[in-house]
Design a protein around this motif. Structure first.
Motif, PDB file in Angstrom:
ATOM      1  N   ALA A  82       7.999  -2.751  -2.944  1.00 12.48           N
ATOM      2  CA  ALA A  82       9.284  -3.097  -2.418  1.00 12.48           C
ATOM      3  C   ALA A  82       9.327  -3.378  -0.606  1.00 12.48           C
ATOM      4  O   ALA A  82      10.060  -4.369  -0.269  1.00 12.48           O
ATOM      5  CB  ALA A  82      10.381  -2.309  -2.751  1.00 12.48           C
ATOM      6  N   GLN A  83       8.777  -2.527  -0.153  1.00 13.61           N
ATOM      7  CA  GLN A  83       8.881  -2.786   1.371  1.00 13.61           C
ATOM      8  C   GLN A  83       8.189  -3.701   1.897  1.00 13.61           C
ATOM      9  O   GLN A  83       8.543  -4.478   2.737  1.00 13.61           O
ATOM     10  CB  GLN A  83       8.281  -1.277   1.874  1.00 13.61           C
ATOM     11  CG  GLN A  83       9.148   0.064   1.710  1.00 13.61           C
ATOM     12  CD  GLN A  83      10.504  -0.076   2.481  1.00 13.61           C
ATOM     13  OE1 GLN A  83      10.730  -0.698   3.508  1.00 13.61           O
ATOM     14  NE2 GLN A  83      11.549   0.137   1.536  1.00 13.61           N
ATOM     15  N   TYR A  85       7.554  -6.520   0.313  1.00 12.83           N
ATOM     16  CA  TYR A  85       8.308  -7.648  -0.193  1.00 12.83           C
ATOM     17  C   TYR A  85       9.370  -8.134   0.835  1.00 12.83           C
ATOM     18  O   TYR A  85       9.784  -9.202   1.040  1.00 12.83           O
ATOM     19  CB  TYR A  85       8.623  -7.654  -1.671  1.00 12.83           C
ATOM     20  CG  TYR A  85       9.376  -8.767  -2.109  1.00 12.83           C
ATOM     21  CD1 TYR A  85       8.596  -9.789  -2.531  1.00 12.83           C
ATOM     22  CD2 TYR A  85      10.906  -8.811  -2.317  1.00 12.83           C
ATOM     23  CE1 TYR A  85       9.100 -10.987  -2.909  1.00 12.83           C
ATOM     24  CE2 TYR A  85      11.407  -9.889  -2.866  1.00 12.83           C
ATOM     25  CZ  TYR A  85      10.425 -11.012  -3.187  1.00 12.83           C
ATOM     26  OH  TYR A  85      11.038 -12.158  -3.761  1.00 12.83           O
ATOM     27  N   TYR A  86      10.116  -6.957   1.002  1.00  9.20           N
ATOM     28  CA  TYR A  86      11.434  -7.062   1.762  1.00  9.20           C
ATOM     29  C   TYR A  86      11.225  -7.171   3.280  1.00  9.20           C
ATOM     30  O   TYR A  86      12.178  -6.845   3.996  1.00  9.20           O
ATOM     31  CB  TYR A  86      12.412  -6.110   1.191  1.00  9.20           C
ATOM     32  CG  TYR A  86      12.888  -6.491  -0.057  1.00  9.20           C
ATOM     33  CD1 TYR A  86      13.517  -7.624  -0.231  1.00  9.20           C
ATOM     34  CD2 TYR A  86      12.498  -5.715  -1.287  1.00  9.20           C
ATOM     35  CE1 TYR A  86      14.072  -8.002  -1.958  1.00  9.20           C
ATOM     36  CE2 TYR A  86      12.981  -6.144  -2.433  1.00  9.20           C
ATOM     37  CZ  TYR A  86      13.797  -7.187  -2.613  1.00  9.20           C
ATOM     38  OH  TYR A  86      14.097  -7.473  -4.041  1.00  9.20           O
ATOM     39  N   THR A  87      10.069  -6.905   3.921  1.00  6.78           N
ATOM     40  CA  THR A  87      10.135  -6.771   5.437  1.00  6.78           C
ATOM     41  C   THR A  87       9.240  -8.214   5.764  1.00  6.78           C
ATOM     42  O   THR A  87       8.693  -9.060   4.989  1.00  6.78           O
ATOM     43  CB  THR A  87       9.298  -5.741   5.754  1.00  6.78           C
ATOM     44  OG1 THR A  87       8.107  -5.818   5.092  1.00  6.78           O
ATOM     45  CG2 THR A  87       9.942  -4.419   5.443  1.00  6.78           C
TER      46      THR A  87
END
Length: 87
Positions: A82-83, A85-87
């Protein structure tokens, strides 16, 4: 068809890992098997619930040997994914 063949040849030479989402779709399971059998990638991973992926593979008559299954919902790497993907 030339584009597809060119991409297949490049992928075979590079021998990278292929991660296929929608692992619960029989067509994706068939594609994963083809990638393994044709040695297009060094490793193949299907994303999905293991029981559902296995069920689809059995229904399609596909062996899952040499194919990794990861359930993104329960993976210990979920937060890291998740980190990333979203950074």
């Amino acid at each position: 068809m030339k584009f597809a063949q060119t991409m297949k040849e490049r992928a075979t030479k590079l021998q990278k890992r292929v991660v296929l989402p929608e692992g619960c779709d029989a067509r994706v399971v068939v594609a994963a098997r083809q990638i393994v059998d044709e040695k297009i990638a060094s490793k193949v991973t299907l994303l999905g619930t293991p029981s559902e992926v296995t069920k689809r593979a059995q229904e399609a008559g596909i062996a899952l040997d040499a194919i990794e299954i990861i359930d993104p919902a329960t993976s210990p790497l979920r937060e890291a994914y998740a980190q990333e993907y979203y950074t």
